[in-house]
Write a protein that holds these residues in place. Structure first.
Motif, short mmCIF file in Angstrom:
data_model
loop_
_atom_site.label_atom_id
_atom_site.label_comp_id
_atom_site.label_asym_id
_atom_site.label_seq_id
_atom_site.Cartn_x
_atom_site.Cartn_y
_atom_site.Cartn_z
N PHE A 1 62.98 28.04 29.88
CA PHE A 1 63.70 29.06 29.12
C PHE A 1 62.87 30.31 28.88
O PHE A 1 63.29 31.43 29.20
CB PHE A 1 64.15 28.47 27.78
N LEU A 2 61.68 30.16 28.34
CA LEU A 2 60.89 31.31 27.93
C LEU A 2 60.12 31.93 29.10
O LEU A 2 59.49 31.22 29.89
CB LEU A 2 59.89 30.92 26.84
N ASP A 3 60.22 33.25 29.19
CA ASP A 3 59.30 34.03 29.99
C ASP A 3 58.88 35.21 29.13
O ASP A 3 59.31 35.33 27.98
CB ASP A 3 59.92 34.47 31.33
N GLU A 4 58.06 36.08 29.64
CA GLU A 4 57.52 37.15 28.78
C GLU A 4 58.61 38.07 28.21
O GLU A 4 58.61 38.34 27.01
CB GLU A 4 56.47 37.96 29.57
N PRO A 5 59.55 38.57 29.04
CA PRO A 5 60.59 39.43 28.45
C PRO A 5 61.45 38.70 27.41
O PRO A 5 61.81 39.27 26.38
CB PRO A 5 61.44 39.84 29.68
N THR A 6 61.76 37.42 27.69
CA THR A 6 62.57 36.65 26.74
C THR A 6 61.82 36.45 25.43
O THR A 6 62.38 36.58 24.34
CB THR A 6 62.95 35.28 27.33
N LEU A 7 60.53 36.16 25.53
CA LEU A 7 59.71 35.96 24.34
C LEU A 7 59.70 37.21 23.47
O LEU A 7 59.83 37.12 22.24
CB LEU A 7 58.28 35.57 24.75
N GLU A 8 59.58 38.37 24.09
CA GLU A 8 59.55 39.62 23.32
C GLU A 8 60.89 39.87 22.63
O GLU A 8 60.93 40.43 21.54
CB GLU A 8 59.21 40.79 24.26
N GLY A 9 61.98 39.44 23.26
CA GLY A 9 63.30 39.72 22.71
C GLY A 9 63.72 38.81 21.58
O GLY A 9 64.73 39.08 20.90
N LEU A 10 62.99 37.74 21.33
CA LEU A 10 63.39 36.78 20.30
C LEU A 10 63.39 37.36 18.89
O LEU A 10 64.07 36.85 18.01
CB LEU A 10 62.49 35.54 20.34
N THR A 11 62.62 38.41 18.67
CA THR A 11 62.47 38.97 17.31
C THR A 11 63.53 40.03 16.99
O THR A 11 63.53 40.58 15.88
CB THR A 11 61.08 39.58 17.13
N ALA B 1 58.62 18.26 20.53
CA ALA B 1 57.71 19.37 20.23
C ALA B 1 56.31 19.05 20.75
O ALA B 1 55.62 19.92 21.30
CB ALA B 1 57.68 19.63 18.73
N ALA B 2 55.89 17.79 20.59
CA ALA B 2 54.57 17.39 21.09
C ALA B 2 54.48 17.56 22.61
O ALA B 2 53.43 17.94 23.14
CB ALA B 2 54.30 15.94 20.70
N ARG B 3 55.56 17.30 23.31
CA ARG B 3 55.58 17.51 24.77
C ARG B 3 55.21 18.95 25.12
O ARG B 3 54.43 19.19 26.05
CB ARG B 3 56.98 17.20 25.30
N GLU B 4 55.77 19.91 24.38
CA GLU B 4 55.48 21.32 24.65
C GLU B 4 54.04 21.67 24.29
O GLU B 4 53.38 22.44 24.99
CB GLU B 4 56.47 22.21 23.88
N PRO C 1 48.56 33.46 27.54
CA PRO C 1 49.87 33.56 28.18
C PRO C 1 50.70 32.30 27.96
O PRO C 1 50.18 31.26 27.56
CB PRO C 1 49.51 33.74 29.65
N LEU C 2 51.97 32.42 28.26
CA LEU C 2 52.82 31.23 28.26
C LEU C 2 52.38 30.29 29.37
O LEU C 2 51.94 30.73 30.44
CB LEU C 2 54.28 31.64 28.50
N PRO C 3 52.47 29.00 29.15
CA PRO C 3 52.12 28.06 30.22
C PRO C 3 53.16 28.09 31.34
O PRO C 3 54.29 28.55 31.16
CB PRO C 3 52.12 26.70 29.51
#
Length: 498
Positions: free
Chosen positions: A455-465, A292-295, A448-450
């Protein structure tokens, strides 16, 4: 007969007897989970068996000294072999429960015979009131020695298998020296000495091979090769390596697999990081593997990370074991990192500094010691340490496999006063996995995402919920310290899938 040495014998056999009970309880908890149930049933069964042994002692009328030595050798054999036999039984057969409670019954019955036999052997040497008080004093003192030394020294230094064999050897040596202490009333001391020496040599060989026995047992439990294994005062830590990379197990439970851990840790860390007003001060509770610290370190604005993990063996492994250190990008030795090995609740209670982001990455609440870290009391402490525009996240088990448990975590966070947003991601090694985002109030998006995520991009991030019907909310009680309903939910739900 030397009465002083006989009372020391009482101390030693009492210590050995309780050690076997603790070994079997710890081993059952390690292999089966639910430590409260395992320790309760093992202790209850052991005490019941001691009662059987005490009752059976009334039928021994002749050769009491001979019987006492034979009982000691029996305890040495059954108690000394209990851990290796139970490990192998669990790995190779389907009769572990029978072996577990059979061991409890056998050891408890033999231990229950010891004190009544000694009392009867000494009854003509010491006044009754003095005899009872002295024997019981040494018996209880032995229990104290065992209960203190077991978690602080024997488990972390020897492990369960070698501890079992060591105390078996100690019991065998008690049997051996008893052939001299009780020589005046023994009919065949030489024969007993031969048996005691043979058993002692057998257990010495077992003790020398103890680590190999442990490794062999664990190799049968895990699909891949065991490349690193250690026992800390808190848990058994095992690293395995296979075709898909390496995996970390704590007390037999998978913590991550290197092939897909990025999905878990990107989903854990980046949703709170992109919505926090600031990310200068980050607190990670758990997460001793450094992933987690890596991220977190992907964000250049981060000035300090405080990582609180109870077990120095985990943070040490994440620093020294090269494959794991490479996987976590040497995050635990980064200048921005401060590692504190202490209890998370204690850390939150004793400080008052605020954090912009709080990431909670504890193991699942599969026992009451972990369950306390998912209660309203704990979350209220977290809330006090979260900055006004700060955001936190809690890993919250699977909303598919443990649906009610997941929504219990969400309800508990709401009861603690948080705004919450549950979400989930697919991690192939675990299945659908759940998280809950928390804040004082609904936070806006700040950054924004780094770059460089897998795995994560903007569309994926929105779909997690978005939750499908089979993961949608269920009624669930709030998890409080005095009821720990979450642990019961968790055990009941995961049992259906194992």
């Amino acid at each position: 007969m030397n009465k002083t040495l006989l009372f020391i014998t009482v101390l030693v056999i009492a210590t050995c007897g309780l050690i076997y009970e603790l070994i079997v309880g710890a081993l059952a908890s390690y292999l089966l989970g639910d430590s409260i149930t395992q320790f309760s049933t093992v202790i209850g069964g052991y005490l019941f068996a001691m009662g059987i042994g005490s009752y059976l002692s009334r039928f021994l009328d002749k050769g009491l000294a001979q019987r006492f030595v034979e009982v000691e050798l029996g305890v040495a054999l059954v108690g000394g072999l209990c851990a290796p036999v139970l490990f192998l039984t669990f790995a190779l057969t389907n009769v572990f429960t029978v072996a577990l409670y059979g061991s409890v019954l056998a050891i408890g019955t033999l231990v229950g015979l010891e004190i009544p036999l000694l009392l009867r052997i000494l009854k003509d040497q010491v006044k009754f009131k003095d005899l009872v008080s002295q024997v019981l004093t040494f018996d209880y003192l032995g229990a104290l020695v065992a209960s203190v030394c077991f978690p602080l020294f024997f488990v972390p230094k020897l492990g369960l298998v070698r501890t079992s064999l060591f105390f078996g050897l100690l019991n065998a040596l008690v049997g051996l020296w008893s052939t001299w202490l009780l020589a005046p009333v023994l009919a065949h001391p030489v024969r007993l000495r031969v048996k005691a020496v043979a058993l002692s040599l057998f257990l010495v060989v077992g003790l020398a091979l103890g680590e190999r026995l442990t490794t062999f047992s664990e190799e049968q439990l895990f699909a891949d090769e065991v490349v690193n294994a250690t026992t800390s005062p808190y848990q058994r830590i095992v690293l395995t390596r296979g075709k898909r990379g390496f995996s970390l197990f704590l007390n037999g439970n998978l913590q991550f697999a290197s092939v897909d851990e990025y999905r878990y840790h990107e989903s854990l860390v980046h949703p709170p990081m992109v919505r926090a007003g600031s990310v200068e001060r980050v607190l990670i509770l758990g997460g001793g593997d450094g992933l987690a610290a890596r991220e977190v370190l992907r964000y250049p604005e981060v000035q300090s990370i405080t990582l609180v993990d109870l077990d120095p063996a985990i943070t040490g492994l994440a620093t020294r074991y090269e494959e794991l250190a490479t996987l976590n990008h040497h995050s635990l030795t980064n200048p921005k990192m401060r590692v504190i090995n202490t209890d998370a609740m204690k850390f939150l209670e004793e400080g008052d500094s605020l954090f912009d982001v709080i990431i909670i990455d504890f193991p699942d609440p599969n026992n009451f010691a972990l369950g306390k870290l998912y209660t309203t009391g704990f979350y209220k402490l977290v809330k006090k340490r979260l900055a006004k525009d700060g955001v936190g996240v809690i890993q919250s088990t699977s909303p598919l496999f443990a649906r009610r448990s997941f929504w219990c975590v969400d309800n508990t966070l709401k009861a603690a006063g948080f705004w919450t947003q549950p979400y989930h991601a697919l991690v192939p090694s675990f299945g659908e996995w759940g998280y809950v985002l928390v804040a004082h109030e609904a936070p806006p998006r700040h950054r924004p995402l780094p770059e460089g995520l897998s795995f994560l991009d903007e569309p994926t991030l929105e779909g997690l919920t978005q939750f499908s019907l089979d993961m949608s909310p269920l009624p669930a009680e709030v998890n409080r310290l005095n009821n720990q309903v979450l642990v019961h939910y968790y055990e009941e739900e995961w049992r259906r899938w194992n």
